[in-house]
Scaffold this motif. Structure first.
Motif, PDB file in Angstrom:
ATOM      1  N   LYS A   1      46.211  49.120  39.710  1.00  0.00           N
ATOM      2  CA  LYS A   1      45.345  48.558  38.666  1.00  0.00           C
ATOM      3  C   LYS A   1      45.901  49.018  37.318  1.00  0.00           C
ATOM      4  O   LYS A   1      46.085  50.214  37.089  1.00  0.00           O
ATOM      5  CB  LYS A   1      43.911  49.042  38.853  1.00  0.00           C
ATOM      6  CG  LYS A   1      42.939  48.405  37.898  1.00  0.00           C
ATOM      7  CD  LYS A   1      41.509  48.808  38.210  1.00  0.00           C
ATOM      8  CE  LYS A   1      40.573  48.115  37.245  1.00  0.00           C
ATOM      9  NZ  LYS A   1      39.183  48.463  37.492  1.00  0.00           N
ATOM     10  N   ILE A   2      46.159  48.059  36.424  1.00  0.00           N
ATOM     11  CA  ILE A   2      46.737  48.368  35.112  1.00  0.00           C
ATOM     12  C   ILE A   2      45.786  47.849  34.051  1.00  0.00           C
ATOM     13  O   ILE A   2      45.541  46.643  33.960  1.00  0.00           O
ATOM     14  CB  ILE A   2      48.139  47.750  34.958  1.00  0.00           C
ATOM     15  CG1 ILE A   2      49.051  48.232  36.101  1.00  0.00           C
ATOM     16  CG2 ILE A   2      48.726  48.093  33.601  1.00  0.00           C
ATOM     17  CD1 ILE A   2      50.381  47.528  36.169  1.00  0.00           C
ATOM     18  N   VAL A   3      45.230  48.775  33.267  1.00  0.00           N
ATOM     19  CA  VAL A   3      44.206  48.419  32.294  1.00  0.00           C
ATOM     20  C   VAL A   3      44.448  49.112  30.957  1.00  0.00           C
ATOM     21  O   VAL A   3      45.232  50.050  30.855  1.00  0.00           O
ATOM     22  CB  VAL A   3      42.787  48.788  32.805  1.00  0.00           C
ATOM     23  CG1 VAL A   3      42.435  47.995  34.051  1.00  0.00           C
ATOM     24  CG2 VAL A   3      42.667  50.271  33.062  1.00  0.00           C
TER      25      VAL A   3
ATOM     26  N   ASN B   1      39.165  49.367  29.604  1.00  0.00           N
ATOM     27  CA  ASN B   1      39.076  48.863  30.974  1.00  0.00           C
ATOM     28  C   ASN B   1      39.369  47.370  31.096  1.00  0.00           C
ATOM     29  O   ASN B   1      39.108  46.773  32.128  1.00  0.00           O
ATOM     30  CB  ASN B   1      37.729  49.198  31.622  1.00  0.00           C
ATOM     31  CG  ASN B   1      37.875  49.380  33.119  1.00  0.00           C
ATOM     32  OD1 ASN B   1      38.876  49.923  33.588  1.00  0.00           O
ATOM     33  ND2 ASN B   1      36.900  48.936  33.874  1.00  0.00           N
ATOM     34  N   GLN B   2      39.938  46.760  30.059  1.00  0.00           N
ATOM     35  CA  GLN B   2      40.352  45.364  30.139  1.00  0.00           C
ATOM     36  C   GLN B   2      41.765  45.309  30.717  1.00  0.00           C
ATOM     37  O   GLN B   2      42.544  46.250  30.570  1.00  0.00           O
ATOM     38  CB  GLN B   2      40.313  44.708  28.757  1.00  0.00           C
ATOM     39  CG  GLN B   2      38.937  44.731  28.117  1.00  0.00           C
ATOM     40  CD  GLN B   2      37.862  44.149  29.010  1.00  0.00           C
ATOM     41  OE1 GLN B   2      37.931  43.000  29.412  1.00  0.00           O
ATOM     42  NE2 GLN B   2      36.864  44.961  29.344  1.00  0.00           N
ATOM     43  N   SER B   3      42.087  44.218  31.380  1.00  0.00           N
ATOM     44  CA  SER B   3      43.410  44.072  31.997  1.00  0.00           C
ATOM     45  C   SER B   3      44.515  44.164  30.954  1.00  0.00           C
ATOM     46  O   SER B   3      44.389  43.643  29.846  1.00  0.00           O
ATOM     47  CB  SER B   3      43.516  42.730  32.715  1.00  0.00           C
ATOM     48  OG  SER B   3      42.647  42.687  33.803  1.00  0.00           O
ATOM     49  N   PHE B   4      45.613  44.811  31.333  1.00  0.00           N
ATOM     50  CA  PHE B   4      46.801  44.882  30.490  1.00  0.00           C
ATOM     51  C   PHE B   4      47.848  43.976  31.117  1.00  0.00           C
ATOM     52  O   PHE B   4      48.145  44.092  32.310  1.00  0.00           O
ATOM     53  CB  PHE B   4      47.319  46.316  30.404  1.00  0.00           C
ATOM     54  CG  PHE B   4      48.595  46.446  29.629  1.00  0.00           C
ATOM     55  CD1 PHE B   4      48.584  46.416  28.254  1.00  0.00           C
ATOM     56  CD2 PHE B   4      49.814  46.579  30.286  1.00  0.00           C
ATOM     57  CE1 PHE B   4      49.764  46.524  27.524  1.00  0.00           C
ATOM     58  CE2 PHE B   4      50.997  46.687  29.571  1.00  0.00           C
ATOM     59  CZ  PHE B   4      50.971  46.660  28.192  1.00  0.00           C
ATOM     60  N   THR B   5      48.413  43.085  30.327  1.00  0.00           N
ATOM     61  CA  THR B   5      49.360  42.124  30.862  1.00  0.00           C
ATOM     62  C   THR B   5      50.753  42.280  30.261  1.00  0.00           C
ATOM     63  O   THR B   5      51.645  41.495  30.561  1.00  0.00           O
ATOM     64  CB  THR B   5      48.859  40.683  30.603  1.00  0.00           C
ATOM     65  OG1 THR B   5      48.598  40.535  29.206  1.00  0.00           O
ATOM     66  CG2 THR B   5      47.593  40.402  31.397  1.00  0.00           C
TER      67      THR B   5
ATOM     68  N   LYS C   1      46.128  53.730  39.591  1.00  0.00           N
ATOM     69  CA  LYS C   1      45.683  53.121  38.344  1.00  0.00           C
ATOM     70  C   LYS C   1      46.539  53.643  37.198  1.00  0.00           C
ATOM     71  O   LYS C   1      46.927  54.810  37.179  1.00  0.00           O
ATOM     72  CB  LYS C   1      44.211  53.473  38.101  1.00  0.00           C
ATOM     73  CG  LYS C   1      43.570  52.829  36.900  1.00  0.00           C
ATOM     74  CD  LYS C   1      42.088  53.186  36.841  1.00  0.00           C
ATOM     75  CE  LYS C   1      41.360  52.491  35.736  1.00  0.00           C
ATOM     76  NZ  LYS C   1      39.930  52.839  35.719  1.00  0.00           N
TER      77      LYS C   1
END
Length: 165
Positions: free
Chosen positions: A120-122, A126-130, A157
């Motif tokens: 999980k990468i945020v 706590n929003q997604s990191f792209t 994470k």
């Protein structure tokens, strides 16, 4: 660039950290932490201090505080350090805060990240990191590692620290 270091121990006191700004009274905390060797550190915890898993810590908890070792520190005893990241220590979970290069190796050369689809990468909120993880300050939460140097792990994470340290 921040040079992250960690200090682990047991919280023995949590008090308000007083500032001259009356509007901020109660917003900053001073956490006194005693290490296994009897040493002591006071962490200044501000509203921007990131707590792994957003836990609330209390007196008696074993914690690790991460701070910028290149930041100025008042010459007082016990040392008073600005906490950037705090984590409550738990079994089977390791936390490393560091700068990771293009090969996703930490700045101290001790940990290499192998990213899986389950990682999980945020962001800190706590929003997604792209974006790309390379050449960034990261909070890495992981379990087992290889015994190689650098040790390798597939993190559970990763929290990307986009804010300036």
């Amino acid at each position: 660039m921040a040079i992250f270091q960690a200090y682990s121990g047991t919280i023995i006191a949590i008090d308000d950290f007083w500032t001259e700004n009356v509007e901020k009274v109660g917003c900053n905390k001073l956490m006194s932490v005693t290490g296994r060797d009897g040493s002591m550190v006071n962490f200044v915890v501000r509203p921007c201090t990131y707590f792994v898993d957003h836990v609330t810590v209390k007196v008696g908890d074993t914690v690790t505080g991460f701070f910028d070792a290149s930041a100025p520190v008042p010459l007082i005893f016990p040392p008073q350090l600005q906490a950037i990241v705090m984590t409550r220590n738990t079994q089977n979970q390791n936390v490393k805060v560091d700068y990771f290069n293009r090969q996703l190796v930490s700045s101290d050369g001790m940990l290499k990240l192998n990213i899986a689809s389950s990682t999980k990468i945020v962001l800190e909120n706590n929003q997604s990191f792209t974006g790309n993880l390379e050449n960034r300050n990261l909070i890495v939460i992981y379990g087992a590692t290889t015994k190689s140097i650098p040790a390798q792990t597939t993190p559970y994470k990763i929290i990307v620290m986009c804010t300036q340290v």
